[in-house]
Design a protein around this motif. Structure first.
Motif, PDB file in Angstrom:
ATOM      1  N   THR A 301       0.824  -1.205   0.000  1.00  0.00           N
ATOM      2  CA  THR A 301       0.000   0.000   0.000  1.00  0.00           C
ATOM      3  C   THR A 301       0.858   1.254   0.000  1.00  0.00           C
ATOM      4  OG1 THR A 301      -0.073   0.162   2.412  1.00  0.00           O
ATOM      5  CG2 THR A 301      -1.739  -1.239   1.359  1.00  0.00           C
ATOM      6  N   ALA A 302       0.203   2.393  -0.244  1.00  0.00           N
ATOM      7  CA  ALA A 302       0.903   3.676  -0.158  1.00  0.00           C
ATOM      8  C   ALA A 302       1.428   3.902   1.253  1.00  0.00           C
ATOM      9  CB  ALA A 302      -0.045   4.806  -0.565  1.00  0.00           C
ATOM     10  N   GLU A 303       0.693   3.418   2.249  1.00  0.00           N
ATOM     11  CA  GLU A 303       1.163   3.542   3.636  1.00  0.00           C
ATOM     12  C   GLU A 303       2.436   2.740   3.851  1.00  0.00           C
ATOM     13  OE1 GLU A 303      -1.953   2.846   2.721  1.00  0.00           O
ATOM     14  OE2 GLU A 303      -2.888   4.770   3.269  1.00  0.00           O
ATOM     15  N   ASP A 304       2.525   1.559   3.236  1.00  0.00           N
ATOM     16  CA  ASP A 304       3.748   0.761   3.323  1.00  0.00           C
ATOM     17  C   ASP A 304       4.927   1.502   2.699  1.00  0.00           C
ATOM     18  OD1 ASP A 304       2.335  -1.355   4.470  1.00  0.00           O
ATOM     19  OD2 ASP A 304       1.990  -2.339   2.534  1.00  0.00           O
ATOM     20  N   VAL A 305       4.697   2.093   1.542  1.00  0.00           N
ATOM     21  CA  VAL A 305       5.764   2.842   0.872  1.00  0.00           C
ATOM     22  C   VAL A 305       6.183   4.034   1.724  1.00  0.00           C
ATOM     23  CG1 VAL A 305       6.381   4.184  -1.175  1.00  0.00           C
ATOM     24  CG2 VAL A 305       5.025   2.091  -1.416  1.00  0.00           C
ATOM     25  N   LEU A 315      14.322   4.712  -2.406  1.00  0.00           N
ATOM     26  CA  LEU A 315      13.313   4.230  -3.334  1.00  0.00           C
ATOM     27  C   LEU A 315      12.698   2.965  -2.750  1.00  0.00           C
ATOM     28  CD1 LEU A 315      15.464   4.467  -6.598  1.00  0.00           C
ATOM     29  CD2 LEU A 315      13.665   6.076  -5.936  1.00  0.00           C
ATOM     30  N   VAL A 316      11.533   2.576  -3.286  1.00  0.00           N
ATOM     31  CA  VAL A 316      10.835   1.371  -2.824  1.00  0.00           C
ATOM     32  C   VAL A 316      10.405   0.575  -4.047  1.00  0.00           C
ATOM     33  CG1 VAL A 316       8.907   0.474  -1.458  1.00  0.00           C
ATOM     34  CG2 VAL A 316      10.012   2.635  -0.796  1.00  0.00           C
ATOM     35  N   GLN A 317      10.502  -0.735  -3.939  1.00  0.00           N
ATOM     36  CA  GLN A 317      10.063  -1.614  -5.020  1.00  0.00           C
ATOM     37  C   GLN A 317       9.047  -2.634  -4.520  1.00  0.00           C
ATOM     38  OE1 GLN A 317      13.653  -3.496  -6.445  1.00  0.00           O
ATOM     39  NE2 GLN A 317      14.225  -1.765  -7.737  1.00  0.00           N
ATOM     40  N   GLY A 321       2.906  -7.874  -4.595  1.00  0.00           N
ATOM     41  CA  GLY A 321       1.680  -7.105  -4.458  1.00  0.00           C
ATOM     42  C   GLY A 321       0.939  -6.921  -5.765  1.00  0.00           C
ATOM     43  N   PHE A 322       1.672  -6.948  -6.871  1.00  0.00           N
ATOM     44  CA  PHE A 322       1.068  -6.838  -8.193  1.00  0.00           C
ATOM     45  C   PHE A 322       0.028  -7.939  -8.397  1.00  0.00           C
ATOM     46  CE2 PHE A 322       2.911  -5.210 -12.503  1.00  0.00           C
ATOM     47  CZ  PHE A 322       1.679  -4.665 -12.817  1.00  0.00           C
ATOM     48  N   LEU A 323       0.374  -9.144  -7.943  1.00  0.00           N
ATOM     49  CA  LEU A 323      -0.523 -10.292  -8.080  1.00  0.00           C
ATOM     50  C   LEU A 323      -1.819 -10.078  -7.309  1.00  0.00           C
ATOM     51  CD1 LEU A 323      -1.206 -13.310  -8.695  1.00  0.00           C
ATOM     52  CD2 LEU A 323       0.146 -13.897  -6.674  1.00  0.00           C
ATOM     53  N   TYR A 324      -1.707  -9.524  -6.108  1.00  0.00           N
ATOM     54  CA  TYR A 324      -2.871  -9.407  -5.241  1.00  0.00           C
ATOM     55  C   TYR A 324      -3.621  -8.084  -5.391  1.00  0.00           C
ATOM     56  CZ  TYR A 324      -1.146 -13.649  -3.056  1.00  0.00           C
ATOM     57  OH  TYR A 324      -0.733 -14.949  -2.847  1.00  0.00           O
ATOM     58  N   ARG A 325      -2.984  -7.074  -5.980  1.00  0.00           N
ATOM     59  CA  ARG A 325      -3.608  -5.752  -6.118  1.00  0.00           C
ATOM     60  C   ARG A 325      -4.076  -5.441  -7.530  1.00  0.00           C
ATOM     61  NH1 ARG A 325      -4.922  -2.549  -1.511  1.00  0.00           N
ATOM     62  NH2 ARG A 325      -3.786  -3.532   0.195  1.00  0.00           N
ATOM     63  N   GLY A 326      -3.487  -6.084  -8.527  1.00  0.00           N
ATOM     64  CA  GLY A 326      -3.958  -5.882  -9.885  1.00  0.00           C
ATOM     65  C   GLY A 326      -3.216  -4.816 -10.666  1.00  0.00           C
ATOM     66  N   PRO A 327      -3.657  -4.559 -11.902  1.00  0.00           N
ATOM     67  CA  PRO A 327      -2.897  -3.733 -12.844  1.00  0.00           C
ATOM     68  C   PRO A 327      -2.755  -2.269 -12.449  1.00  0.00           C
ATOM     69  CG  PRO A 327      -5.067  -4.268 -13.740  1.00  0.00           C
ATOM     70  CD  PRO A 327      -4.886  -5.103 -12.527  1.00  0.00           C
ATOM     71  N   PHE A 328      -3.658  -1.765 -11.623  1.00  0.00           N
ATOM     72  CA  PHE A 328      -3.580  -0.348 -11.255  1.00  0.00           C
ATOM     73  C   PHE A 328      -2.933  -0.143  -9.888  1.00  0.00           C
ATOM     74  CE2 PHE A 328      -7.222  -0.450 -14.263  1.00  0.00           C
ATOM     75  CZ  PHE A 328      -6.587   0.240 -15.285  1.00  0.00           C
ATOM     76  N   TRP A 329      -2.167  -1.124  -9.492  1.00  0.00           N
ATOM     77  CA  TRP A 329      -1.492  -1.088  -8.186  1.00  0.00           C
ATOM     78  C   TRP A 329      -0.574   0.118  -8.055  1.00  0.00           C
ATOM     79  CZ3 TRP A 329       3.448  -4.170  -6.947  1.00  0.00           C
ATOM     80  CH2 TRP A 329       3.743  -4.113  -5.579  1.00  0.00           C
ATOM     81  N   ALA A 330       0.297   0.324  -9.029  1.00  0.00           N
ATOM     82  CA  ALA A 330       1.234   1.454  -8.949  1.00  0.00           C
ATOM     83  C   ALA A 330       0.482   2.779  -8.941  1.00  0.00           C
ATOM     84  CB  ALA A 330       2.219   1.410 -10.112  1.00  0.00           C
ATOM     85  N   GLN A 332      -2.483   3.339  -7.711  1.00  0.00           N
ATOM     86  CA  GLN A 332      -3.047   3.498  -6.373  1.00  0.00           C
ATOM     87  C   GLN A 332      -2.000   4.006  -5.389  1.00  0.00           C
ATOM     88  OE1 GLN A 332      -4.421  -0.480  -5.697  1.00  0.00           O
ATOM     89  NE2 GLN A 332      -6.141  -0.323  -7.124  1.00  0.00           N
ATOM     90  N   ILE A 333      -0.792   3.444  -5.471  1.00  0.00           N
ATOM     91  CA  ILE A 333       0.268   3.873  -4.566  1.00  0.00           C
ATOM     92  C   ILE A 333       0.680   5.305  -4.855  1.00  0.00           C
ATOM     93  CG2 ILE A 333       2.729   3.532  -4.049  1.00  0.00           C
ATOM     94  CD1 ILE A 333       2.175   0.553  -3.953  1.00  0.00           C
ATOM     95  N   ASN A 334       0.842   5.641  -6.118  1.00  0.00           N
ATOM     96  CA  ASN A 334       1.240   7.001  -6.468  1.00  0.00           C
ATOM     97  C   ASN A 334       0.212   8.025  -6.011  1.00  0.00           C
ATOM     98  OD1 ASN A 334       3.614   6.110  -7.651  1.00  0.00           O
ATOM     99  ND2 ASN A 334       2.718   5.960  -9.693  1.00  0.00           N
ATOM    100  N   ARG A 335      -1.062   7.703  -6.183  1.00  0.00           N
ATOM    101  CA  ARG A 335      -2.102   8.631  -5.730  1.00  0.00           C
ATOM    102  C   ARG A 335      -2.139   8.739  -4.215  1.00  0.00           C
ATOM    103  NH1 ARG A 335      -7.262   7.583  -9.873  1.00  0.00           N
ATOM    104  NH2 ARG A 335      -6.233   8.519 -11.695  1.00  0.00           N
ATOM    105  N   GLY A 336      -1.887   7.623  -3.550  1.00  0.00           N
ATOM    106  CA  GLY A 336      -1.814   7.665  -2.089  1.00  0.00           C
ATOM    107  C   GLY A 336      -0.666   8.518  -1.600  1.00  0.00           C
TER     108      GLY A 336
END
Length: 341
Positions: A301-305, A315-317, A321-330, A332-336
């Motif tokens: 999550t964005a909170e994790d980052v 930086l964070v990689q 999470g891609f598997l469990y969060r789906g294609p718009f994962w990044a 979501q994190i960027n917006r968070g």
């Protein structure tokens, strides 16, 4: 929508087949017609930009090595919102990896066990891909993660890494020496200082001006982490990536019979979060503020980052999470992250 798709469809597919299906879709996102549509949906604005390694990262969040082994989906991953893409692990010689099955989901733990074994098309093929990408101004920052070819004896590892470095460093924004995967026999032994120091010295000389980092395992004890961090500083490397997958299996929620059936391999995902954060804090406490420290392991999550950045990550990689969060994962994190600034 993605949760439904994962539960009803993807989770019932063979994990490696599901990965290849997702990979082909993401690769297609880089095609000219689809590219412009994806860019409008995801957006390209900088989110929390970071200056490190002589580069400007539009967001601190990138995709870890392992997803795009041959640098074939870099543009698509960039369009999905990842600020950098670390490709690989690439070996000097092409290799098929370990026998299948070699990828296993632990859904109750939001985790994965893999023993892929550095399956890739080799440094020569990767060089051609990277050469094409190097010419594109619309690409994300590209890291190149290199490892030892399975057929190369451990005593010849330096020669093997050096061969990959000479081919790939000129087309990499940064280069990573992977000595921490549990899936290549003898590889983790290269983290011992008497082997690691000459290896990194030779690779650094071959890398020229390309920033050089080393990726370490979470299973090192604290004193080993401290010694490697000190070595990185002494040799003048540009950074550390912490951490790779773990061989530990304690504290998992998944039924033990399922874990045992999966067998050997590296565990990634949520169970790795605590140790990965510990290693990050330990490294940051003993290295100069300007050294690039990339944190990876259990980030969703964005909170994790934000927590990793607050703990000293440059930086964070992420990957699992891609598997469990789906294609718009990044996205979501960027917006968070944007919402917290």
């Amino acid at each position: 929508m993605y949760d439904w798709l994962f539960r009803r469809v993807l989770s019932r597919m063979d994990p490696e087949k599901a990965h290849h299906l997702a990979f082909m879709v993401i690769r297609a996102l880089g095609l000219p017609v689809i590219d412009s549509i994806t860019a409008r949906i995801v957006g390209t604005a900088e989110t929390h930009p970071v200056d490190t390694l002589g580069l400007r990262f539009p967001t601190p969040f990138g995709v870890a090595a392992g997803f795009d082994k041959n640098a074939q989906a870099v543009i698509g991953l960039g369009r999905l919102g990842f600020g950098h893409v670390e490709v690989g692990t690439i070996t000097a010689q092409a290799q098929p990896g370990n026998p299948k099955p070699r990828l296993f989901r632990l859904i109750p733990d939001r985790a994965v066990i893999n023993r892929m074994g550095f399956n890739n098309e080799g440094a020569d093929a990767a060089r051609l891909q990277l050469l094409r990408l190097h010419r594109r101004r619309d690409r994300p920052i590209i890291g190149v993660n290199i490892g030892k070819s399975r057929v190369t004896p451990v005593e010849d590892a330096t020669r093997d890494y050096r061969a990959s470095t000479r081919l790939l460093a000129p087309f990499a924004d940064y280069l990573v020496v992977n000595v921490s995967s549990p899936n290549t026999p003898g590889l983790r032994g290269l983290q011992e200082l008497d082997l690691l120091a000459p290896l990194l010295t030779e690779v650094k000389a071959s890398a020229g001006s390309t920033p050089l980092l080393v990726k370490i395992a979470p299973d090192l004890d604290d004193e080993q982490v401290d010694r490697i961090a000190a070595l990185v500083v002494d040799l003048g490397l540009d950074g550390i990536i912490a951490t790779n997958t773990t061989i530990e299996r304690e504290g998992l929620r998944t039924d033990r019979s399922v874990v045992d059936a999966a067998g050997a391999g590296g565990l990634s995902g949520a169970p790795l979060a605590s140790r990965s954060l510990e290693v990050l804090r330990r490294i940051r406490a003993v290295v100069p503020p300007g050294l690039c420290v990339i944190s990876v392991g259990g980030v969703e999550t964005a909170e994790d980052v934000s927590e990793r950045l607050a703990a000293g990550a440059t930086l964070v990689q992420g990957y699992t999470g891609f598997l469990y969060r789906g294609p718009f994962w990044a996205r979501q994190i960027n917006r968070g992250l944007a919402a917290t600034t």
